[in-house]
Design an enzyme around this catalytic site. Structure first.
Site, PDB file in Angstrom:
ATOM      1  N   ASP A   4      -8.166 -11.045  -1.766  1.00 46.52           N
ATOM      2  CA  ASP A   4      -7.048 -10.713  -0.881  1.00 46.52           C
ATOM      3  C   ASP A   4      -7.609 -10.246   0.464  1.00 46.52           C
ATOM      4  OD1 ASP A   4      -3.872  -9.804  -1.022  1.00 46.52           O
ATOM      5  OD2 ASP A   4      -5.077  -8.555   0.311  1.00 46.52           O
ATOM      6  N   GLU A 105      -3.956 -14.526  -0.136  1.00 49.25           N
ATOM      7  CA  GLU A 105      -4.658 -14.258  -1.390  1.00 49.25           C
ATOM      8  C   GLU A 105      -4.713 -15.465  -2.314  1.00 49.25           C
ATOM      9  OE1 GLU A 105      -1.607 -11.048  -2.285  1.00 49.25           O
ATOM     10  OE2 GLU A 105      -2.199 -11.632  -4.298  1.00 49.25           O
TER      11      GLU A 105
HETATM   12  N1  DCP Z   1       3.623  -9.169   5.152  1.00 55.54           N
HETATM   13  C1  DCP Z   1       4.843  -9.040   5.809  1.00 55.54           C
HETATM   14  N2  DCP Z   1       5.821  -8.200   5.318  1.00 55.54           N
HETATM   15  C2  DCP Z   1       5.586  -7.481   4.179  1.00 55.54           C
HETATM   16  C3  DCP Z   1       4.366  -7.602   3.505  1.00 55.54           C
HETATM   17  C4  DCP Z   1       3.397  -8.461   4.027  1.00 55.54           C
HETATM   18  O1  DCP Z   1       5.056  -9.695   6.837  1.00 55.54           O
HETATM   19  N3  DCP Z   1       6.543  -6.647   3.709  1.00 55.54           N
HETATM   20  C5  DCP Z   1       2.594 -10.059   5.737  1.00 55.54           C
HETATM   21  C6  DCP Z   1       1.680  -9.293   6.656  1.00 55.54           C
HETATM   22  C7  DCP Z   1       0.429  -9.093   5.878  1.00 55.54           C
HETATM   23  C8  DCP Z   1       0.409 -10.300   4.952  1.00 55.54           C
HETATM   24  O2  DCP Z   1       1.767 -10.622   4.704  1.00 55.54           O
HETATM   25  O3  DCP Z   1      -0.718  -9.024   6.697  1.00 55.54           O
HETATM   26  C9  DCP Z   1      -0.334 -10.052   3.645  1.00 55.54           C
HETATM   27  O4  DCP Z   1       0.317  -9.027   2.916  1.00 55.54           O
HETATM   28  P1  DCP Z   1      -0.455  -7.976   2.047  1.00 55.54           P
HETATM   29  O5  DCP Z   1       0.537  -7.350   1.139  1.00 55.54           O
HETATM   30  O6  DCP Z   1      -1.665  -8.583   1.436  1.00 55.54           O
HETATM   31  O7  DCP Z   1      -0.861  -6.817   3.089  1.00 55.54           O
HETATM   32  P2  DCP Z   1      -2.008  -6.786   4.161  1.00 55.54           P
HETATM   33  O8  DCP Z   1      -2.953  -7.934   4.048  1.00 55.54           O
HETATM   34  O9  DCP Z   1      -1.404  -6.602   5.514  1.00 55.54           O
HETATM   35  O10 DCP Z   1      -2.732  -5.425   3.804  1.00 55.54           O
HETATM   36  P3  DCP Z   1      -3.748  -5.100   2.607  1.00 55.54           P
HETATM   37  O11 DCP Z   1      -5.031  -4.726   3.281  1.00 55.54           O
HETATM   38  O12 DCP Z   1      -3.122  -3.936   1.907  1.00 55.54           O
HETATM   39  O13 DCP Z   1      -3.859  -6.308   1.756  1.00 55.54           O
HETATM   40 CA    CA Z   2      -3.873  -8.541   2.073  1.00 49.71          CA
HETATM   41 CA    CA Z   3      -1.752 -10.254  -0.216  1.00 55.02          CA
END
Ligand code: DCP
Ligand code: CA
Ligand code: CA
Length: 360
Positions: A4, A105
């Site tokens: 991820d 991911e």
């Molecule tokens: N995303 C979004 N709205 C959400 C959750 C996620 O637009 N409610 C988008 C932005 C994130 C991407 O999807 O960058 C991937 O989601 P992740 O849940 O994997 O979160 P992140 O990659 O941002 O953070 P982490 O480091 O916790 O994986």
């Molecule tokens: Ca992520």
């Molecule tokens: Ca993710």
């Protein structure tokens, strides 16, 4: 293993502009209504220290960061998709079987190439992390375990830039202390229900009689919780087929009853959806439109053609025709509009529908 990408959208922005790296970075989905209306898509870990996270209102994020030199940026999905596509190709090259599960991911079955050896799997994970960093300048977190369920949880526990290995004999020690929230499928509501049963941790969940779980949550969920709490999961890593549909929906700048305003916006969406169709070398047979009205009621219309096509003009003409029809039949004010292509087939193999003829 589950790979991820860390704070994906925000990290992509940091890569594009490294000077923002040490500041709070907040990527936003602006609804376009007022300057700050909309929600936070994601934030880097600097911003997360201030309580900024996915889903909160942009105005709230601004409030939390009001004393900081924070950077607020609009989402640039096209840019993230490019990076994602490149990284997914890297990941795919390291897997026996590859399953992408979101923009950032993927599960990699590496059983064969590591001969089921966890040390080899760990070495491979380090190679993958180095590879992704060298080629795309992004960090990721990786979880390794005996199945998808455990790999996913493992990837989450040491973010960002983490590598967590859970061997079969470590399952119990690893899972027991975790809050039930860590299990896929347990959100706020179920967490509350479990808390009422005195269950906060995965270990406590494992102690609950399966019959009680089935009584409270139904057979499917109850059995799932029972197995998941013990780290039992036998879902195979599976290459995903082609999508069943491609669609886009967006919020209008202003609520409107005007066909021309609706069509203007819908045509932009058509262009995006059509570009995705071409990129995946697909043909469509069905066109659908969506309209979310001011009172949040949802309206839709569809048309299905005899033969598969990839024609953009046909797509747009059909969208226009369907919106005309919808507005004639309903006295609605449009708030959000969307378009969708479905009944997709691969270009070189037009005989084989990806969705069942009977299903829709
Ligand atoms: N995303 C979004 N709205 C959400 C959750 C996620 O637009 N409610 C988008 C932005 C994130 C991407 O999807 O960058 C991937 O989601 P992740 O849940 O994997 O979160 P992140 O990659 O941002 O953070 P982490 O480091 O916790 O994986
Ligand atoms: Ca992520
Ligand atoms: Ca993710």
């Amino acid at each position: 293993m589950l790979v991820d990408l860390d704070y994906f959208f925000a990290q992509s922005e940091e890569r594009r502009n490294p000077s923002i790296k040490d500041k709070p970075v907040v990527v936003c989905v602006y609804s376009g209504r007022t300057e700050d209306s909309g929600a936070v898509s994601t934030a880097n870990y600097v911003a997360r220290k201030y309580g900024v996270k996915s889903g909160i209102p942009i105005s709230l994020a601004k409030q939390k960061l009001k004393d900081e030199d924070a950077v607020f940026l609009p989402v640039d999905k096209k840019f993230y998709h490019q990076i994602s596509d490149n990284i997914m190709e890297i990941l795919r090259s390291h897997a026996d079987v590859f399953e992408q599960v979101g923009i950032d991911e993927a599960y990699l079955d590496v059983t064969q190439r590591t001969k089921s050896d966890y040390q080899q799997a760990e070495n491979l994970a380090e190679i993958i992390r180095a590879d992704v960093l060298a080629q795309e300048q992004l960090t990721c977190s990786i979880g390794i375990g005996p199945n998808k369920l455990v790999a996913k949880i493992a990837a989450d526990v040491q973010k960002p830039d983490g590598l967590t290995v859970v061997k079969p004999h470590e399952l119990n020690v690893f899972l027991s202390p975790l809050p039930v929230r860590r299990l896929v499928g347990i959100g706020k509501i179920i967490e509350k229900k479990l808390e009422a049963l005195g269950v906060r941790t995965v270990g406590q969940l494992a102690q609950v009689d399966v019959q009680l779980l089935v009584d409270v949550f139904g057979r499917k969920l109850g059995t799932y919780f029972h197995n998941a709490s013990r780290g039992i999961d036998d879902e195979p890593v599976q290459e995903r087929g082609e999508p069943e549909s491609v669609s886009r929906i967006s919020t209008l700048k202003n609520d409107t009853k005007e066909l021309t305003d609706i069509i203007d916006e819908a045509y932009k969406l058509c262009d995006e959806v059509h570009a995705r169709l071409l990129k995946r070398e697909l043909l469509y047979r069905s066109v659908s439109i969506y309209l979310v009205a001011g009172d949040l009621s949802v309206h839709s219309r569809s048309k299905t053609f005899e033969n598969p096509t990839r024609n953009l003009i046909t797509f747009k003409e059909t969208v226009k025709e369907l919106f005309e029809k919808l507005l004639n039949e309903n006295d609605v004010v449009a708030r959000r509009v969307g378009v969708k292509l479905s009944n997709l087939t691969k270009k070189e193999n037009q005989q084989k529908p990806l969705t069942s003829f009977f299903g829709n």
